[in-house]
Design an enzyme around this catalytic site. Structure first.
Site, short mmCIF file in Angstrom:
data_model
loop_
_atom_site.label_atom_id
_atom_site.label_comp_id
_atom_site.label_asym_id
_atom_site.label_seq_id
_atom_site.Cartn_x
_atom_site.Cartn_y
_atom_site.Cartn_z
N SER B 152 13.52 26.78 8.39
CA SER B 152 13.90 26.38 9.75
C SER B 152 12.85 25.41 10.31
O SER B 152 12.65 24.35 9.73
CB SER B 152 14.08 27.63 10.60
N ASP B 230 25.44 29.94 8.87
CA ASP B 230 24.25 29.87 9.73
C ASP B 230 24.65 29.36 11.11
O ASP B 230 25.05 28.21 11.27
CB ASP B 230 23.25 28.91 9.05
N HIS B 265 21.12 32.52 8.78
CA HIS B 265 19.80 31.90 8.98
C HIS B 265 18.66 32.87 8.69
O HIS B 265 17.50 32.53 8.88
CB HIS B 265 19.71 31.41 10.44
#
Lengths: 287, 287
Positions: B152, B230, B265
């Site tokens: 991320s 995600d 995620h």
């Protein structure tokens, strides 16, 4: 009883299902996580490994940190992560201790009020939950091929449910089990509260080191790992040596007890040997 | 600067060291975890994979949930888990947001007050921390063989530090990177705060999708995984398609971008593909 699916999470090629259902054993909703490996295709039933968590844990801890899924995917078995107690029973003092009450059901059916109304984790884990899962996932889970494992309080839960129910589980394993709870502070507190402080004969029915003395189920098919750097082991909360001694004195074969140098009581320990425990279960589940 | 060892944890045959040191870049103490695999024997230097975490994370999250240690042990490389920002700088508003300030350093050197005094994560991660580690663990870590990865915000950090420093890292990979921060809400908030809202040309120097347009380092040696389930990908926070387009338009080879069906995620996604990313790094670290 039907399960409500709270979440479906893709992981290691399979799916982790976060489930909830209303338990008749505990009289509360119960959370449980179910991991279906990639091999769990429609019509292809997979065997099941039940994992019992330790003090304070919910179904999430081992789902997130134990890495059983990696190995369950590799071997093609499902994982069941139950909770460690009823939640929300709202009993007096239920949330006062981290080692008694909520998060600390010890996998026994309490006989003492107020706990006996809800803290019936033995019945829940050994009967109600698997029956509900094998009904709801009848096309996916093979209720005839089940093994059990666990950590700390849950390692003891796995040993006791295995010893109490010959033939129900194909194998057993444990990480750092509280192996002789009648003789350690955690166990004495839990058994005093759930079973009564005065009735030590009753305690023996729920203590793996006592239960194994009467074991007539043949080869034990048991793998136990304990870390030598585990503070709780060093403090005498686990007492695997008492369990091993009882196994030997009873003439029981088939216990593999390993002391892992320097490992502690955490998921860093568990995740390191999760593969061995899944392989141990798979050896018998796919025999 | 010397490291203080807060804990040594046995895991996957190696040791996870929880370290702390005083950073001259940030002017604060910085926590960092270092995993030494079983292959890190005295005199046997191992290569290093640096892992940059995402928003809100500390060195603990991926150490506990990422499953990288299993694969680092298998391949014989060390892992470095830095923190995501200075801690305790006590700046006004530092702890008000989960996506700016503490836990959200974005791996840039802030140019705007008050952040510029402490939020110098680019210098810390790309220079100070590795120099300190390679000095303190000179007999164990091979400072000539380093790769970088992240998740991320940290996936973007890995891409940008790689693109800014050709030759410093042997390969790069990323899980769900914020691949074009100039054009997503997370990045706009961070860059506005750290670099100034008005200076969009400056932003381009810290945006992987802009940086790759000027890449002259040859084959990109980059692996990127994004889950199609995600939420942040679906909300347009990640924009891997913009990065891929820029790579193609720049005529750069060597990006493997994979969309993983249904994955989210979380660390359930990361841990599932940690082995692929460690293998990707090992391919170049052991070339």
């Amino acid at each position: 009883m039907a399960f409500e699916t709270k979440a479906i999470i893709a992981t290691f090629g399979g799916k982790l299902l976060k489930l909830s259902h209303q338990s008749t054993s505990t009289g509360t909703p119960m959370a449980v996580n179910l991991y279906l490996p990639p091999a769990a295709l429609p019509g292809a039933k997979v065997p099941v490994l039940i994992y019992l968590s330790g003090l304070t844990c919910t179904p999430e801890n081992c789902s997130e940190k134990g890495f059983f899924q990696a190995h369950a995917a590799r071997r093609g078995l499902a994982l069941v992560y139950p909770d460690t107690s009823p939640r929300g029973a709202d009993l007096p003092g239920e949330a006062d201790s981290w080692d008694f009450g909520a998060g600390a059901g010890f996998y026994v059916d309490a006989t003492r009020a107020p706990w006996s109304a809800h803290y019936r984790m033995e019945t829940y884990i050994s009967s109600e939950l698997p029956a509900a899962l094998f009904s709801a996932f009848a096309d996916t889970l093979d209720g005839e091929r089940v093994s059990i494992t666990g950590h700390s309080m849950g390692g003891h839960g796995a040993l006791t449910l295995y010893l109490k129910n010959p033939g129900k589980y194909r194998s057993v394993s444990a990480f750092a089990p509280i192996a002789n709870p009648s003789r350690c502070p955690w166990g004495e507190k839990a058994f005093s509260g759930y079973l009564g402080a005065e009735d030590r004969e009753e305690w023996k029915k729920h203590d793996a080191t006592e239960l194994v003395k009467g074991w007539k189920g043949g080869d034990l098919k048991a793998l136990v790992d304990v870390g030598t750097g585990d503070n709780f082991y060093m403090q005498g909360q686990l007492l695997p040596e008492n369990f091993e001694k009882a196994v030997k004195e009873a003439g029981v074969e088939g216990l593999v007890l390993r002391y892992q140098p320097d490992y502690d009581h955490s998921y860093y320990f568990m995740s390191s040997f999760a593969g061995d425990h899944v392989d141990h279960a798979a050896k018998y589940l796919f025999a």
